[in-house]
Scaffold this motif. Structure first.
Motif, PDB file in Angstrom:
ATOM      1  N   ASP A 193       0.828  -1.204   0.000  1.00 20.28           N
ATOM      2  CA  ASP A 193       0.000   0.000   0.000  1.00 20.28           C
ATOM      3  C   ASP A 193       0.860   1.251   0.000  1.00 20.28           C
ATOM      4  N   ARG A 194       1.938   1.195   0.749  1.00 20.41           N
ATOM      5  CA  ARG A 194       2.840   2.324   0.826  1.00 20.41           C
ATOM      6  C   ARG A 194       3.479   2.606  -0.532  1.00 20.41           C
ATOM      7  N   VAL A 195       3.935   1.522  -1.178  1.00 20.89           N
ATOM      8  CA  VAL A 195       4.559   1.672  -2.493  1.00 20.89           C
ATOM      9  C   VAL A 195       3.538   2.221  -3.497  1.00 20.89           C
ATOM     10  N   ARG A 196       2.313   1.703  -3.432  1.00 24.35           N
ATOM     11  CA  ARG A 196       1.286   2.170  -4.365  1.00 24.35           C
ATOM     12  C   ARG A 196       0.975   3.641  -4.149  1.00 24.35           C
ATOM     13  N   GLU A 197       0.916   4.031  -2.884  1.00 18.50           N
ATOM     14  CA  GLU A 197       0.674   5.435  -2.553  1.00 18.50           C
ATOM     15  C   GLU A 197       1.783   6.308  -3.151  1.00 18.50           C
ATOM     16  N   PHE A 198       3.010   5.798  -3.046  1.00 17.75           N
ATOM     17  CA  PHE A 198       4.162   6.520  -3.586  1.00 17.75           C
ATOM     18  C   PHE A 198       4.039   6.660  -5.108  1.00 17.75           C
ATOM     19  N   LEU A 199       3.605   5.583  -5.753  1.00 17.22           N
ATOM     20  CA  LEU A 199       3.429   5.620  -7.212  1.00 17.22           C
ATOM     21  C   LEU A 199       2.375   6.657  -7.609  1.00 17.22           C
ATOM     22  N   ARG A 200       1.275   6.675  -6.856  1.00 23.02           N
ATOM     23  CA  ARG A 200       0.226   7.657  -7.152  1.00 23.02           C
ATOM     24  C   ARG A 200       0.770   9.072  -7.053  1.00 23.02           C
ATOM     25  N   GLN A 201       1.598   9.287  -6.024  1.00 24.29           N
ATOM     26  CA  GLN A 201       2.155  10.617  -5.821  1.00 24.29           C
ATOM     27  C   GLN A 201       3.096  11.009  -6.966  1.00 24.29           C
ATOM     28  N   LEU A 202       3.933  10.039  -7.377  1.00 24.51           N
ATOM     29  CA  LEU A 202       4.841  10.288  -8.496  1.00 24.51           C
ATOM     30  C   LEU A 202       4.074  10.690  -9.732  1.00 24.51           C
ATOM     31  N   LYS A 203       3.001   9.947  -9.978  1.00 23.58           N
ATOM     32  CA  LYS A 203       2.164  10.190 -11.146  1.00 23.58           C
ATOM     33  C   LYS A 203       1.586  11.598 -11.066  1.00 23.58           C
ATOM     34  N   ALA A 204       1.115  11.957  -9.874  1.00 26.53           N
ATOM     35  CA  ALA A 204       0.512  13.279  -9.695  1.00 26.53           C
ATOM     36  C   ALA A 204       1.547  14.384  -9.928  1.00 26.53           C
ATOM     37  N   GLU A 205       2.808  14.088  -9.613  1.00 28.88           N
ATOM     38  CA  GLU A 205       3.860  15.085  -9.807  1.00 28.88           C
ATOM     39  C   GLU A 205       4.312  15.165 -11.254  1.00 28.88           C
ATOM     40  N   GLY A 206       3.791  14.280 -12.100  1.00 25.98           N
ATOM     41  CA  GLY A 206       4.104  14.364 -13.522  1.00 25.98           C
ATOM     42  C   GLY A 206       5.244  13.477 -13.987  1.00 25.98           C
ATOM     43  N   THR A 207       5.749  12.581 -13.124  1.00 27.09           N
ATOM     44  CA  THR A 207       6.800  11.665 -13.548  1.00 27.09           C
ATOM     45  C   THR A 207       6.196  10.607 -14.472  1.00 27.09           C
ATOM     46  N   THR A 208       6.894  10.336 -15.557  1.00 30.22           N
ATOM     47  CA  THR A 208       6.452   9.294 -16.468  1.00 30.22           C
ATOM     48  C   THR A 208       6.830   7.947 -15.849  1.00 30.22           C
ATOM     49  N   ILE A 209       5.907   7.006 -15.872  1.00 32.10           N
ATOM     50  CA  ILE A 209       6.157   5.729 -15.192  1.00 32.10           C
ATOM     51  C   ILE A 209       5.932   4.571 -16.151  1.00 32.10           C
ATOM     52  N   MET A 210       6.848   3.621 -16.132  1.00 27.70           N
ATOM     53  CA  MET A 210       6.609   2.351 -16.800  1.00 27.70           C
ATOM     54  C   MET A 210       6.808   1.274 -15.743  1.00 27.70           C
ATOM     55  N   LEU A 211       5.776   0.461 -15.579  1.00 25.17           N
ATOM     56  CA  LEU A 211       5.720  -0.440 -14.429  1.00 25.17           C
ATOM     57  C   LEU A 211       5.435  -1.860 -14.905  1.00 25.17           C
ATOM     58  N   THR A 212       6.245  -2.818 -14.460  1.00 22.49           N
ATOM     59  CA  THR A 212       5.851  -4.202 -14.728  1.00 22.49           C
ATOM     60  C   THR A 212       5.462  -4.815 -13.396  1.00 22.49           C
ATOM     61  N   THR A 213       4.486  -5.679 -13.435  1.00 24.24           N
ATOM     62  CA  THR A 213       4.039  -6.297 -12.195  1.00 24.24           C
ATOM     63  C   THR A 213       3.207  -7.534 -12.495  1.00 24.24           C
ATOM     64  N   HIS A 214       3.114  -8.385 -11.488  1.00 23.77           N
ATOM     65  CA  HIS A 214       2.178  -9.500 -11.586  1.00 23.77           C
ATOM     66  C   HIS A 214       0.966  -9.233 -10.722  1.00 23.77           C
ATOM     67  N   ASP A 215       1.084  -8.172  -9.909  1.00 20.00           N
ATOM     68  CA  ASP A 215      -0.026  -7.843  -9.035  1.00 20.00           C
ATOM     69  C   ASP A 215      -0.776  -6.676  -9.652  1.00 20.00           C
ATOM     70  N   LEU A 216      -1.911  -6.986 -10.250  1.00 20.36           N
ATOM     71  CA  LEU A 216      -2.586  -5.950 -11.018  1.00 20.36           C
ATOM     72  C   LEU A 216      -3.210  -4.891 -10.129  1.00 20.36           C
ATOM     73  N   GLY A 217      -3.235  -5.165  -8.831  1.00 20.96           N
ATOM     74  CA  GLY A 217      -3.670  -4.133  -7.894  1.00 20.96           C
ATOM     75  C   GLY A 217      -2.745  -2.924  -7.959  1.00 20.96           C
ATOM     76  N   ASP A 218      -1.480  -3.166  -8.344  1.00 22.68           N
ATOM     77  CA  ASP A 218      -0.521  -2.064  -8.441  1.00 22.68           C
ATOM     78  C   ASP A 218      -0.917  -1.049  -9.501  1.00 22.68           C
ATOM     79  N   ILE A 219      -1.557  -1.552 -10.560  1.00 22.95           N
ATOM     80  CA  ILE A 219      -1.748  -0.666 -11.711  1.00 22.95           C
ATOM     81  C   ILE A 219      -3.115   0.000 -11.715  1.00 22.95           C
TER      82      ILE A 219
END
Lengths: 339, 271
Positions: A193-219
C-alpha cells in the motif's frame, strides 16, 4: 515527439544446445550447437511525458528484457530506442540522468553499507547539491518512512525495507521517466500500500512511469494505459478502461430469494444469461450476463415479478481476471489497438 | 574541450575516491578481516623474499645481478602489484558480476561502468604487499650502486607510477576477457597474474619464449624489471625502461576499448 520511442525492438539470445548430464556438456565442447531464442521480438512502443504505463505479461514474456533494452543495459539485436532523443545504450551516462530504474528482484544498495551511505554515493554520482539531497530525503521520508532505514546496513534490511530504500535510490535524482520492474514483488499488504501510494504521488507530480508487475492491484489506480506482452510480442496496447470495457463485460448477480424458484424458470426469463443454483438450492441463484446485453437493473426487476428478493450482490470482474484469461489463451485481444 | 575533459577527469577522480572510501568503511565493519588481510599480504611478500635470499646465499650473482639488485627488482614489482588490490580489487569480481547480471545498475548510473567495477571492492592484502615491498625497495635503494641526481629520482618516480598504471591496465584486460568466457570465476586473469610473478626476477635468466612473453606479449617486465634495469643502467634492457609510460598508455587505451566491446556483449541475467 513522445518521451520514449521504441521501434521494432528485438533481442535474441544465443543459447548452447546441450544434451543433459556431464556427457552432454563434454560433447558440447567439441560439437558446438546453438539455438537462438527471441526474448523480445519487434516491440513498438511510444510513451508520452506524464503517462503511466503498465507493462504486463506472464513469466518469461520478455518484460524485464524490454526494460533492460529501454534503459540501455542490454544492446538490442535490432530496432531502435530513444528516450528524450537519446539512444540509451549509446549515451549511457547522459541517459542515466533522465531515467530512474528499479529491479524489484535486485538491490542497488551497497551491501555492507548503511542506506545513508548508498544514497550519499548516488548523490555524488548525480551531482546533487546538499540542499537538494536533504529535500529529497525529507520527501522520501514522508511517503516511504525512509528516516528509520538510513542508519541500517543494507544486508540487515527486510525485503519491504529494502524496496523502500531502493525506490529512494531510483528516484533520488528526479528522473523524467522511471522504470519499475516488479516493485511490489514479495511485499506484504502494508508495504504494498505504501509503495502504491508513492506511485500515485509520483504520477501526480508528472513523472512518467513504466511499471511491470504480476499484481494488477498495483496498476489499477496508477496506470491508465496497459501494454500486454506475451512471447516477446505486444499483444495489446490500449487504455485500461477500454480493456475492462471490452473484455471485462461479464457481470454476476447473486440473489437470495424469499420464495422458491427453479433454474429453468429463471433461465426462461433471461435467455441471454447463464443461471446457476447456489448452495441453498432453490432460494439462491447466480445470474451471469454480458453487460452489453442485459443490465443488473433489468435482472432485478425481472426477478422481482416472480419472487421476493432478499439479498443482492453484484460482481464486476477485475482487470486481473481479464489478464489471467489472456495468459491462459482463453481470450484473444484485438491487435493493433491504440489508446 | 580541454576544460570539459579536465572537469570530467576531476569529477571521476572524486567519485572514485568516494567510492573506495565507502568500501573501506564497509570493510572496517569486519575488523578481524582487515588485520588478517594486511598480515597475509606481508607474509606473502616476506616468503618470496626468503626464497630469494636462500637462492642468493648459494649463488652471489644471478645472471650478473647482485642480491641488493635482485631485491630492488623484486620490491619494485611488488609495489606495482600491491597497489592493484588497493585501487581496483573490484575488477576481480567482474566475472561474477557478468555471470550474475550484477552490472545492471552500474549501467544506469552517470559514472563510467569500468570505474564503478574497479572501485567496488578494496583488497587490504594489497596494503600488506605494499608495506613489505616498500621496505624491500628502501633497503635495496640504499645499497645499490647508483649516482643519485634529482633527475633520475624524478624519472624513477615516473617509471614507478607508469608501472603501476600498466599493471592496472593489464589486470583490467585480463578480467575483461570474462565478457567472452562467461565463467563466474576470473580464471584467465588469475593465470595471467601468476605469470606476472615471473617478472619479479631478471628477465635474462629465462629463455627466449618467456622473455618474449614477459617483455612484449604480456609486458609485466615494464612494471619492475625494465625500470630497475634503467636505474642501474644494465645491459641491453636499460633503454626499454624509459618506454614504460608509453607502454602503460597504450595498454590503457586497449583496456578501455576492450571493456567497451565487452559491455556490448553483456546480456544481464534472467528475462
Amino acid at each position: 515527439m513522445a518521451l520514449l520511442e521504441a521501434h521494432d525492438l528485438t533481442k535474441t539470445f544465443r543459447r548452447p544446445e546441450k544434451d543433459p548430464g556431464l556427457r552432454g556438456s563434454f560433447k558440447h565442447l567439441f560439437q558446438r550447437k546453438y539455438s537462438t531464442k527471441t526474448a523480445v521480438g519487434g516491440v513498438d512502443l511510444s510513451i508520452e511525458a506524464g503517462e503511466a504505463v503498465a507493462y504486463v505479461g506472464p513469466n518469461g514474456a520478455g518484460k524485464s528484457t524490454t526494460i533492460k533494452l529501454l534503459t540501455g543495459i542490454v544492446e538490442p539485436t535490432s530496432g531502435e530506442v530513444r528516450i528524450g532523443g537519446l539512444v540509451p545504450h549509446r549515451n549511457r551516462v547522459a541517459n542515466s540522468r533522465q531515467i530512474g530504474v528499479l529491479f524489484g528482484q535486485r538491490t542497488q544498495l551497497w551491501w555492507d553499507l548503511p542506506v545513508r551511505e548508498s544514497l550519499a554515493l548516488l548523490r555524488d554520482m548525480y551531482d546533487l547539491s546538499p540542499d537538494r539531497f536533504r529535500a529529497q530525503l525529507k520527501r522520501f521520508d514522508e511517503v516511504l518512512g525512509l528516516d528509520e532505514l538510513l542508519p541500517v546496513v543494507a544486508r540487515k534490511l527486510s525485503l519491504g525495507q529494502r524496496m523502500r530504500a531502493d525506490l529512494a535510490c531510483a528516484l533520488l535524482h528526479d528522473p523524467r521517466i522511471v522504470f519499475l520492474d516488479e516493485p511490489t514483488i514479495g511485499l506484504d499488504i502494508a508495504v504494498k500500500d505504501r509503495v502504491r501510494e508513492f506511485l500515485r504521488q509520483l504520477k501526480a507530480e508528472g513523472t512518467t512511469i513504466m511499471l511491470t508487475t504480476h499484481d494488477l492491484g498495483d496498476i489499477e489506480d496508477t496506470c491508465e494505459r496497459i501494454v500486454i506482452i506475451d512471447g516477446g510480442r505486444v499483444i495489446y496496447d490500449g487504455s485500461l478502461a477500454q480493456v475492462k470495457d471490452r473484455y471485462a463485460r461479464e457481470r454476476r448477480v447473486h440473489l437470495q430469494l424469499g420464495s422458491e424458484l427453479t433454474v429453468t424458470e429463471l433461465a426462461d426469463r433471461f435467455p441471454q444469461a447463464t443461471v446457476t443454483a447456489g448452495a441453498e438450492g432453490r432460494r439462491e441463484f447466480t445470474i451471469a450476463f454480458d453487460k452489453a446485453e442485459l443490465t443488473a437493473g433489468a435482472v432485478l426487476a425481472g426477478v422481482a415479478q416472480i419472487a421476493e428478493v432478499l439479498e443482492v450482490k453484484i460482481d464486476e470482474p477485475a482487470i486481473e481476471d481479464v489478464v489471467r484469461k489472456v495468459y491462459a489463451g482463453e481470450l484473444l485481444l484485438a491487435e493493433g489497438s491504440t489508446p | 574541450m580541454v576544460a570539459e575533459t579536465l572537469f570530467a577527469v576531476r569529477r571521476n577522480a572524486r567519485l572514485y575516491r568516494r567510492s573506495l572510501g565507502a568500501v573501506v568503511r564497509a570493510v572496517l565493519e569486519y575488523v578481524a578481516d582487515f588485520w588478517i588481510l594486511i598480515a597475509a599480504g606481508i607474509v606473502t611478500q616476506s616468503l618470496g623474499l626468503v626464497f630469494l635470499s636462500v637462492v642468493m646465499s648459494r649463488v652471489p650473482h644471478l645472471n650478473g645481478w647482485s642480491y641488493p639488485e635482485m631485491v630492488l627488482i623484486y620490491g619494485l614489482a611488488g609495489v606495482s602489484s600491491g597497489i592493484v588490490p588497493v585501487l581496483s580489487d573490484g575488477i576481480w569480481q567482474l566475472a561474477s558480476f557478468i555471470h550474475n547480471g550484477q552490472l545492471d545498475y552500474a549501467l544506469t548510473r552517470p559514472a563510467p561502468p569500468l570505474m564503478q567495477v574497479m572501485s567496488a571492492w578494496v583488497g587490504f592484502n594489497g596494503v600488506g604487499d605494499l608495506v613489505a615491498s616498500a621496505a624491500m625497495l628502501t633497503w635495496a635503494l640504499t645499497r645499490v650502486d647508483v649516482h643519485w641526481t634529482p633527475l633520475n629520482v624524478l624519472i624513477l618516480l615516473i617509471l614507478m607510477i607508469s608501472g603501476i598504471a600498466l599493471r592496472l591496465a593489464m589486470c583490467v584486460v585480463a578480467n575483461t576477457v570474462s565478457f567472452w568466457l562467461r565463467m563466474p570465476m576470473p580464471m584467465f586473469a588469475m593465470t595471467a597474474w601468476q605469470v606476472g610473478e615471473l617478472a619479479r626476477y631478471p628477465l635474462g635468466i629465462y629463455g627466449f619464449g618467456l622473455r618474449f612473453l614477459l617483455g612484449a606479449a604480456a609486458p609485466f617486465a615494464f612494471a619492475g624489471f625494465f625500470p630497475a634495469a634503467w636505474l642501474l643502467d644494465r645491459g641491453g634492457y636499460a633503454w626499454l625502461g624509459i618506454l614504460t609510460p608509453v607502454v602503460a598508455v597504450l595498454w590503457w587505451i586497449f583496456a578501455v576499448w576492450l571493456f567497451r566491446r565487452g559491455l556490448r556483449r553483456y546480456d544481464s541475467a534472467g528475462h
